[in-house]
Design an enzyme around this catalytic site. Sequence first.
Site, short mmCIF file in Angstrom:
data_model
loop_
_atom_site.label_atom_id
_atom_site.label_comp_id
_atom_site.label_asym_id
_atom_site.label_seq_id
_atom_site.Cartn_x
_atom_site.Cartn_y
_atom_site.Cartn_z
N GLY A 12 0.96 -1.14 0.17
CA GLY A 12 -0.01 0.03 0.23
C GLY A 12 0.93 1.30 0.05
NE ARG A 73 -2.49 -4.07 -0.48
CZ ARG A 73 -1.94 -3.35 0.57
NH1 ARG A 73 -0.95 -3.93 0.77
NH2 ARG A 73 -2.49 -2.51 0.96
CG ASP A 104 4.23 -7.58 6.88
OD1 ASP A 104 3.80 -6.53 6.36
OD2 ASP A 104 3.64 -8.63 7.38
CB THR A 126 3.39 -0.35 7.04
OG1 THR A 126 2.01 -0.25 7.54
CG2 THR A 126 4.46 -0.51 8.12
CG ASP A 128 -1.45 -0.74 9.19
OD1 ASP A 128 -2.06 0.15 8.77
OD2 ASP A 128 -1.85 -1.80 8.71
CG ASP A 130 1.84 -3.34 11.04
OD1 ASP A 130 2.49 -3.13 10.11
OD2 ASP A 130 1.00 -3.92 10.96
NE ARG A 172 -2.99 -5.62 6.07
CZ ARG A 172 -3.61 -5.58 4.86
NH1 ARG A 172 -4.69 -6.00 4.19
NH2 ARG A 172 -2.85 -4.99 3.87
#
Length: 349
Positions: A12, A73, A104, A126, A128, A130, A172
């Site tokens: 993304g 992706r 990742d 990311t 996120d 994470d 997510r």
Amino acid sequence: MAKRVGILTGGGDCPGLNAVIRAVVRKADALGWESLGIMEGWRGLLENNVEPLDLIRVSGILYRGGTILRTSRTNPLKRPDGLTRLRENIELHGMDALIAVGGDDTMSVADRLFQQGVSVVGVPKTIDNDLYGTDYCFGFDTAVNIATEAIDRLHTTAEAHNRVMVIEVMGRDSGWIAVASGMAGGADVILIPERPVDIEQVCSLIRRRSERGKDFSIVVVAEGARLPSGEEGGGGMQIHQSRIVDEFGHVQLGGVSNFLAREIEARTGFETRVVVLGHIQRGGSPTAFDRILATRFGVAAMTLAHQGDFGKMVALRGNQIVAVPLAEAAKSPRPVDPELYETAAVFFG
Ligand code: F6P
């Protein structure tokens, strides 16, 4: 002959990707290297979609969101000859190093390539936040600022109508955006994937606020928050928007806020509205923090490539840029720090 570095952006998009591309190309030029842009992540390397990158091409992109290389992706590991094709095209273009910018999923492919002898360096990306190995990824700060501004705006309209506002943010598997924007925006409840949702507890917090004269509440929920068993999609399950799974095995999440809003309204009697921030969190110009972090990552990645230090991902630890093994980053997701969540929870209800 000058050495050549290829760069790709995978997964993304997030604000700051162009700042990394610019930094790699500028540093490469200063070190006497040529740069090649691989289009649309791993897909471009599989399909041989590669373009030269020079100083003119990366001029004026520092502040722009998205990625001039575009992204996808695409997972080469899903194709029987995927890794072979990647290696062949790296050789065809005479790349002495490959810089892969991604999360990742991208790092796991980069690590496989490295295991096969390819000279790869990773850059963590990311919204996120994470990824293991780094304290922060660029793009996260921008997303948090966008979500915080939205929460600020929703406060005033929630208060005017005595309403509960349920704001769904991205995340997510980890609730970093929810916790950070919720803390910054003064959320009354924050729900994250790491902790199963207890709807009755959410309602008690809203009732408790009402008892002390606050007839509106702000609930921030990460899209990946898990509902308890017995509830819609229950059993600690996440709510999916569609059953389609991408090449890395991810479903499209979304909709947990609608379920929560219905339950909150039914159980507390407070009129409740939903706002799903979605991709607005990934769009537009990066914050100054993200531009600086992305620039530092880009320069550091190119420096590692020049030094021949491969199989590493650049990372932020404290305020230092360090290099960690690609394999460490590939073992995502990194959960929210429990201490941070407990601090946010002091202000619930
Ligand atoms: O992985 C980053 C992320 O923004 C997640 O927070 C979100 O679930 C997902 O990507 C959305 O992906 P897409 O852009 O494919 O809809």
